[in-house]
Every structure is written in C-alpha cells, then in structure tokens.
Design an enzyme around this catalytic site. Structure first.
Site, mmCIF file in Angstrom:
data_model
loop_
_atom_site.group_PDB
_atom_site.id
_atom_site.type_symbol
_atom_site.label_atom_id
_atom_site.label_comp_id
_atom_site.label_asym_id
_atom_site.label_seq_id
_atom_site.Cartn_x
_atom_site.Cartn_y
_atom_site.Cartn_z
ATOM 1 N N GLN A 169 -32.657 -8.542 -19.785
ATOM 2 C CA GLN A 169 -32.145 -8.947 -21.086
ATOM 3 C C GLN A 169 -33.236 -9.654 -21.900
ATOM 4 O OE1 GLN A 169 -29.174 -8.067 -22.200
ATOM 5 N NE2 GLN A 169 -29.423 -9.063 -24.193
ATOM 6 N N SER A 195 -25.761 -13.052 -22.234
ATOM 7 C CA SER A 195 -25.235 -11.687 -22.327
ATOM 8 C C SER A 195 -24.089 -11.431 -21.345
ATOM 9 C CB SER A 195 -26.357 -10.680 -22.061
ATOM 10 O OG SER A 195 -25.849 -9.368 -22.004
ATOM 11 N N HIS A 197 -23.424 -8.575 -20.278
ATOM 12 C CA HIS A 197 -23.905 -7.555 -19.339
ATOM 13 C C HIS A 197 -24.395 -8.191 -18.038
ATOM 14 C CE1 HIS A 197 -23.654 -3.859 -21.749
ATOM 15 N NE2 HIS A 197 -23.912 -4.629 -22.809
ATOM 16 N N GLU A 254 -18.795 -4.356 -32.573
ATOM 17 C CA GLU A 254 -19.439 -3.408 -31.668
ATOM 18 C C GLU A 254 -18.360 -2.493 -31.107
ATOM 19 O OE1 GLU A 254 -21.867 -5.310 -28.729
ATOM 20 O OE2 GLU A 254 -23.256 -6.148 -30.207
ATOM 21 N N HIS A 257 -18.807 -1.729 -27.109
ATOM 22 C CA HIS A 257 -18.928 -2.728 -26.049
ATOM 23 C C HIS A 257 -17.551 -3.101 -25.506
ATOM 24 C CE1 HIS A 257 -21.053 -6.249 -24.115
ATOM 25 N NE2 HIS A 257 -19.792 -6.661 -24.077
#
Length: 283
Positions: A169, A195, A197, A254, A257
């Site tokens: 990241q 993040s 993720h 987004e 996402h």
C-alpha cells in the site's frame, strides 16, 4: 539447816529458768523452720497479669473509653479523606485532523480496532504496520460464491484486487501521489496503514472484458455493476464507499470497492441505506 534450804531453792530456780529458756529456744527454732518451708512452697495460681495467653502474648482488655476513642478516630480519618480534593485527571489529548481527514500526527496503534466485533480500518482508525492476515478464507469463499451468482445472472465479474500488505500500500499510495498530488490521492487511495485492503476482507471488483471501466464510477451504471450493488449483501458484502457519503467515509464514491462483513450485518447496512461508520455509530 536454813542455809541448806536456801541453797536448794536457788538450785531449783536455776533449773526452772534453764528449762524455760530451753523451751523458748526450741519454739523459736520450730517457728523459723516452718516459715522457711512455707516460703519455699510453690504457688499453684500465678497472678493474672503474669498468666500467658495461648499465643504467648499479653492480652489487654479495651475499656469502653478506648472503644469510643477508636470510633472517633476512624470518623475523623474518613472526614479527612472526604475533604481531600480528588487529583485532577489528565485530559485526553485532542486529535487534530488535516483537510483530507487524516490525523495531523500519526499514532501507530498496538492492535487493530474492533467496534461491535467489526474490524475497522479508516482515516480515524489505522491498522498496525505488522498487521498482515493475508486474504481471509471466509471472505475468499464469499466472493467466489458471489462471482458464481453473478455468472448465473449473465455477468462475468472478477475480484482484481484483494489483500494488500502495508508495504504494498505504501508503494501504491506513493505512485498515486506522484501522479495526481497528495490532496487528490487522499480522496481515492488510503495512506499506508489506513487501507481496508490490509484487513484481507476487501475487494475491488470489475467486469471481465470491460477493463476500461475498472476503478471508475461508470462501472456502477453498467448492468453488471447494478447487479452487484443490489445483490452483494446476500453474500455478506457492502458497498463500502457509497455515493454522496465522502464526508462520512473520507473517500469519494467507489462503485467497485466492496467489504465483507458477514450476511447479517451486510443485510442490515444495505436495508438502512447507510455507511458502515453511520451504522456502527462512528459518525
């Protein structure tokens, strides 16, 4: 004759005096011996103050006046404690945020943050650098099931970005900053440690054959994107950054996402038409 009689009386008197003297001496001797024996005889009952208790310590019985004084002393001590002013507690340090919603001073957390059992990763609650769970098995199984469901409906979806480490990241965010500037990058890319993720529970999803729409809001307007928005909660996913909620989530809309939170919570958030922050009371 008279002289002999006088002599005899004198002798008798002497004998009497000697006898009396002997008797007195004998009485004195007997009395002295008896007294010594009495003094030498041991006492069977020692005085009370000398009697030891079972712990070999002397016992002092408190008087009524002593007990009253003890009560008054305790009362005075308690009054003194109540009168003492409490020590001022240190006020929590106020956190300042920059225009992008990040704290001005980054504080490295020791552990990830959970709210109502939900792992949180946003601009307010970062993850530790060392947090590296990889792709979560439950999330992987759910996204594969969702892709299969979309396939049955005629849409060929793909999760093209899943788990990202802190290090990856960092590289990604740095590239976006170099390309678009930090202010712009902060709207669509998380800084290292912030993040979703990195949780191993988030995916960027697009449609195969339409790669030009990946990472764009236009994907949400396609039939495949609309199907995903309407059915993701059935598989435990939520659209993490909805349209018009940038002030709440910290990121622009987004359409690609999605975050795995489990079927029950995903359904509740979807039906409430809200964000994860709002549903959990974080905003």
């Amino acid at each position: 004759m008279r002289g002999n009689r006088t002599k005899k009386k004198s002798d008798i008197w002497k004998i009497v005096m000697i006898s009396i003297t002997s008797l007195l001496i004998m009485s004195a001797i007997v009395f002295t011996v008896k007294e010594k024996r009495e003094l030498a005889k041991p006492s069977l009952n020692p005085p009370v103050e000398e009697q030891p208790n079972e712990n070999n310590n002397s016992i002092e019985t408190p008087t009524e006046a002593d007990e009253q004084q003890e009560i008054e002393d305790k009362h005075d001590d308690k009054s003194n404690e109540e009168q003492q002013e409490p020590e001022p507690q240190e006020k929590p340090q106020k956190i300042e945020y920059d225009e992008s919603g990040y704290p001005v001073t980054h504080i490295e957390p020791a552990e990830p943050t959970f709210v109502q059992g939900v792992l949180i990763a946003n601009k307010e609650y970062p993850l530790p650098k060392t947090y590296n769970p990889g792709e979560r098995p439950e999330a992987k199984a759910a996204v594969e099931k969702m892709i299969a469901g979309a396939k049955g409906a005629g849409y060929d979806l793909i999760a093209f970005s899943g788990f990202r480490s802190y290090e990856y990241q960092t590289t990604l965010y740095t590239n976006y900053v170099n390309r678009d500037g930090q202010k712009a990058a902060d709207r669509y890319s998380a800084r290292p440690g912030y993040s979703e993720h990195q949780t191993g529970l988030a995916y960027d999803i697009g449609e195969k054959g339409r790669e030009s729409l990946w990472l764009t809001s236009e994907f949400g307007e396609t039939p495949a994107g609309k199907w995903l928005h309407q059915h993701a909660h059935e598989y435990g996913f939520i659209l993490r950054y909805p349209q018009g909620k940038e002030a709440i989530t910290g990121y622009m809309y987004e359409s690609w996402h999605f975050r795995y939170v489990g079927n029950e919570l995903a359904k509740a958030v979807y039906e409430a038409n809200t964000t994860l922050e709002e549903y959990l009371g974080l905003k």
